[in-house]
Design a protein around this motif. Structure first.
Motif: not given
Ligand code: SF4
Ligand code: SF4
Length: 320
Positions: A274-285, A287-297
């Motif tokens: 059930r633990m996602p890998e880092h690349r899966e977390v990054l993909a989620f984040a 996508s969330l950044a894209e939809k909210t105008g946040y950026k990966v810091l």
């Protein structure tokens, strides 16, 4: 009121190296305190915010009590190990001062084990004896502790920074804190009520509405705020649009998207896969950044966590 906590539960916690403080508080050595003292590594909060891992006390004033039973939680929950208790039958609360002193005393006991370790970094150990930061986040829902604002104030008076993590189900309590923490985390681990009920398993009525009320007034806090999302593979990683709506509403300073870790009592409820890998977390984040105008810091692959913000850089609280 008599303390209804079964002794088997306390035994199970002691076995997992929890230090029980008074009637309802606890301290546990964070893995990263050990890593900092022995292996010159540190946690992602040192990387992101400058909080020094070796000077951090990981504690809770609500060791046995919570308004949710998240499936991914590392704490012991009612029913785990066939031990039963009422997580919402609250005790007579210990005083703020006894919790502060008891927590610092427990931290000293934790540190005493490093004197005999030849791999210990002596400079850091010296510094560790003067902790500077408190993570009020170990287990349980801290807003259940009535004088929580006074507890935060007492740590601040001693020169500590405080990071408070709440599940957001007690908006009225948060609103009347009195003293804001140095940084406020609200856990948001579902994009809608249906997933919330399944993953966070609230034990109070209208919990989803209450969480949303918390998100509604999050922008009124002066301190940096964080929406923290613990991601569990196959359970709550879909519907990024739903998360985006919650983030837009709360307008937090940061979003931390973090992988579920297969540790503690969560092992009884979820499998390792059930633990996602880092690349899966990054993909989620991302996508969330894209939809909210946040950026990966920033990001930390060891902890599988990605930091989003609209800021150019994170607010730092130490020099680390
Ligand atoms: S900030 Fe959190 S992860 Fe870092 S050392 Fe403290 S308790 Fe551990
Ligand atoms: S809200 Fe926090 S302490 Fe309570 S069950 Fe969920 S993860 Fe655990």
């Amino acid at each position: 009121m008599e303390n209804p906590i079964p002794p088997q539960l306390v035994q199970a916690l002691l076995k997992q190296k929890y230090h029980v403080v008074g009637r309802h508080s606890g301290v546990k050595r964070c893995k990263w305190l050990n890593e900092a003292l022995v292996h010159d590594r540190h946690c992602y909060k040192q990387k992101f915010y400058g909080i020094k891992s070796h000077q951090c006390v990981q504690m809770t004033p609500s060791l046995f009590y919570c308004t949710q039973q998240c499936v991914f939680c590392w704490r012991a929950q009612n029913g785990d190990l066939q031990i039963g208790w009422d997580e919402m039958q609250l005790p007579d609360w210990d005083s703020v001062e006894s919790i502060v002193q008891g927590s610092l005393h427990a931290q000293e006991r934790i540190l005493s084990g490093y004197k005999g370790n030849s791999k210990t970094d002596w400079r850091k150990l010296r510094e560790a004896h003067a902790p500077r930061h408190v993570a009020i986040s170990l287990t349980g829902e801290p807003t259940l502790y009535e004088p929580l604002g006074d507890l935060i104030r007492a740590f601040h008076k001693r020169g500590f920074t405080t990071f408070l993590v709440t599940n957001g189900t007690r908006p009225s309590k948060l609103a009347e804190l009195g003293e804001e923490p140095t940084q406020l985390y609200v856990s948001v681990c579902a994009p809608n009520e249906e997933v919330y009920r399944r993953v966070c398993r609230p034990q109070v009525s209208d919990a989803w509405t209450k969480l949303n009320q918390t998100l509604d007034f999050l922008p009124s806090f002066k301190c940096p705020t964080v929406i923290r999302t613990t991601l569990v593979k196959g359970l709550n990683m879909d519907n990024v649009d739903g998360y985006a709506r919650l983030v837009e509403k709360a307008a937090p300073t940061y979003v931390e998207a973090k992988a579920y870790m297969h540790v503690g009592f969560s092992n009884l409820r979820l499998g390792y896969e059930r633990m996602p890998e880092h690349r899966e977390v990054l993909a989620f984040a991302s996508s969330l950044a894209e939809k909210t105008g946040y950026k990966v810091l920033d990001e930390c692959t060891d902890s599988r966590v990605v930091l989003l913000s609209k800021r150019e850089s994170a607010v730092r609280f130490g020099s680390g």
